[in-house]
Design a protein around this motif. Sequence first.
Motif, short mmCIF file in Angstrom:
data_model
loop_
_atom_site.label_atom_id
_atom_site.label_comp_id
_atom_site.label_asym_id
_atom_site.label_seq_id
_atom_site.Cartn_x
_atom_site.Cartn_y
_atom_site.Cartn_z
N TYR A 109 0.84 -1.20 0.00
CA TYR A 109 0.00 0.00 0.00
C TYR A 109 0.87 1.24 0.00
CZ TYR A 109 -4.00 -2.95 1.12
OH TYR A 109 -4.97 -3.89 1.09
N ARG A 110 0.39 2.28 -0.62
CA ARG A 110 1.11 3.54 -0.68
C ARG A 110 1.41 4.09 0.71
NH1 ARG A 110 -1.14 8.15 -4.48
NH2 ARG A 110 -1.10 6.32 -5.75
N GLU A 111 0.52 3.84 1.66
CA GLU A 111 0.67 4.36 3.02
C GLU A 111 1.72 3.60 3.83
OE1 GLU A 111 -2.36 3.15 1.88
OE2 GLU A 111 -3.08 5.08 1.16
N ASN A 112 2.27 2.54 3.29
CA ASN A 112 3.26 1.74 4.02
C ASN A 112 4.48 2.59 4.36
OD1 ASN A 112 4.84 -0.30 5.10
ND2 ASN A 112 5.41 -1.12 3.11
N ARG A 113 4.77 2.71 5.63
CA ARG A 113 5.94 3.47 6.09
C ARG A 113 7.03 2.53 6.61
NH1 ARG A 113 4.53 7.91 4.00
NH2 ARG A 113 2.87 9.15 4.90
N ASP A 114 6.76 1.24 6.60
CA ASP A 114 7.72 0.26 7.11
C ASP A 114 8.65 -0.19 5.99
OD1 ASP A 114 6.73 0.25 9.78
OD2 ASP A 114 5.01 -0.89 9.05
N LEU A 115 9.51 0.72 5.60
CA LEU A 115 10.43 0.50 4.48
C LEU A 115 11.86 0.74 4.92
CD1 LEU A 115 8.51 2.62 1.82
CD2 LEU A 115 8.53 0.13 1.99
N PHE A 116 12.80 0.09 4.23
CA PHE A 116 14.20 0.40 4.43
C PHE A 116 14.62 1.50 3.48
CE2 PHE A 116 14.91 -3.99 6.15
CZ PHE A 116 15.41 -3.57 7.38
N HIS A 117 15.48 2.36 3.98
CA HIS A 117 16.13 3.36 3.16
C HIS A 117 17.63 3.19 3.38
CE1 HIS A 117 12.36 5.34 2.17
NE2 HIS A 117 12.03 5.10 3.43
N GLN A 118 18.39 3.41 2.34
CA GLN A 118 19.84 3.24 2.42
C GLN A 118 20.53 4.54 2.06
OE1 GLN A 118 20.60 0.17 -0.44
NE2 GLN A 118 19.93 -1.47 0.92
N HIS A 119 21.62 4.76 2.75
CA HIS A 119 22.52 5.87 2.42
C HIS A 119 23.92 5.30 2.46
CE1 HIS A 119 19.26 8.74 2.91
NE2 HIS A 119 18.94 8.06 3.99
N LEU A 120 24.75 5.73 1.56
CA LEU A 120 26.13 5.28 1.51
C LEU A 120 27.02 6.49 1.76
CD1 LEU A 120 27.79 2.75 0.97
CD2 LEU A 120 27.86 3.40 -1.43
N ALA A 122 31.09 7.45 3.52
CA ALA A 122 32.35 7.08 4.17
C ALA A 122 32.53 5.57 4.25
CB ALA A 122 32.44 7.72 5.56
N GLU A 123 32.33 4.90 3.11
CA GLU A 123 32.50 3.44 3.03
C GLU A 123 31.59 2.68 3.99
OE1 GLU A 123 34.58 2.13 0.62
OE2 GLU A 123 34.75 4.21 0.02
N THR A 124 30.44 3.26 4.28
CA THR A 124 29.49 2.66 5.22
C THR A 124 28.08 2.70 4.63
OG1 THR A 124 30.85 3.43 7.06
CG2 THR A 124 28.59 2.79 7.58
N LEU A 125 27.39 1.56 4.71
CA LEU A 125 26.00 1.48 4.29
C LEU A 125 25.12 1.71 5.51
CD1 LEU A 125 23.80 0.73 2.16
CD2 LEU A 125 23.98 -1.60 3.07
N PHE A 126 24.24 2.68 5.43
CA PHE A 126 23.28 2.96 6.49
C PHE A 126 21.94 2.36 6.10
CE2 PHE A 126 26.55 6.03 6.98
CZ PHE A 126 26.64 6.24 8.35
N MET A 127 21.48 1.41 6.90
CA MET A 127 20.15 0.81 6.72
C MET A 127 19.25 1.47 7.75
SD MET A 127 20.09 -1.50 4.28
CE MET A 127 18.62 -2.44 4.62
#
Length: 188
Positions: A109-120, A122-127
């Motif tokens: 559903y569009r309203e789903n807020r339970d998602l992962f976002h990633q940022h990369l 300094a050689e680090t993956l942020f989940m």
Amino acid sequence: MLIDHDRHLDTYLDQDAAQRIGGLWALAASSPRSLVHLPMRGNRGPSRGLTEDGTRQLDLVLLHHSLQFAPARWKEVRARLGPGRQRTVMLPGRGPTGEAAIDHEARHYRENRDLFHQHLHAETLFMTGSAKVFRDTARHFFDVARNGPGYVPIHPSYPHFCTELHSNNGILGDAREIHIGYCDQWDS
């Protein structure tokens, strides 16, 4: 070991590492004020030659989205970290787990807020994600720990036990797919 292939990510784990990361994933679900840092970049790789040119190894940070941590600050924060110290944490008892406990329909559903976002950075993956998405996906690591060591290939195109966090799961916001594979032989 966490490898950045530009379009997707690969994680290779032995049984102990899969169990530990599953526990840390569960910690991220139950402790929204914690930033969980896994320094993985310096780890040796699988002996199967799974790394290739153009890839790089990454560290991993798990955090609840409510922290609103800016990955651009990570280099500064990481420089201030000491060697750390061992801690024992008690995680809340497991509620319903597994596929049956997950509302797969609600994820799309569009309203789903339970998602992962990633940022990369300094050689680090942020989940970054919600408690629910961390809780629902920790089972992938526990599956690798439980089923990887005794896995017998049934087809040559599936030579090892693996699982994935992918877009069809309805859990990846602006995140790349992650292949989680069991590996029991490592370079020395």
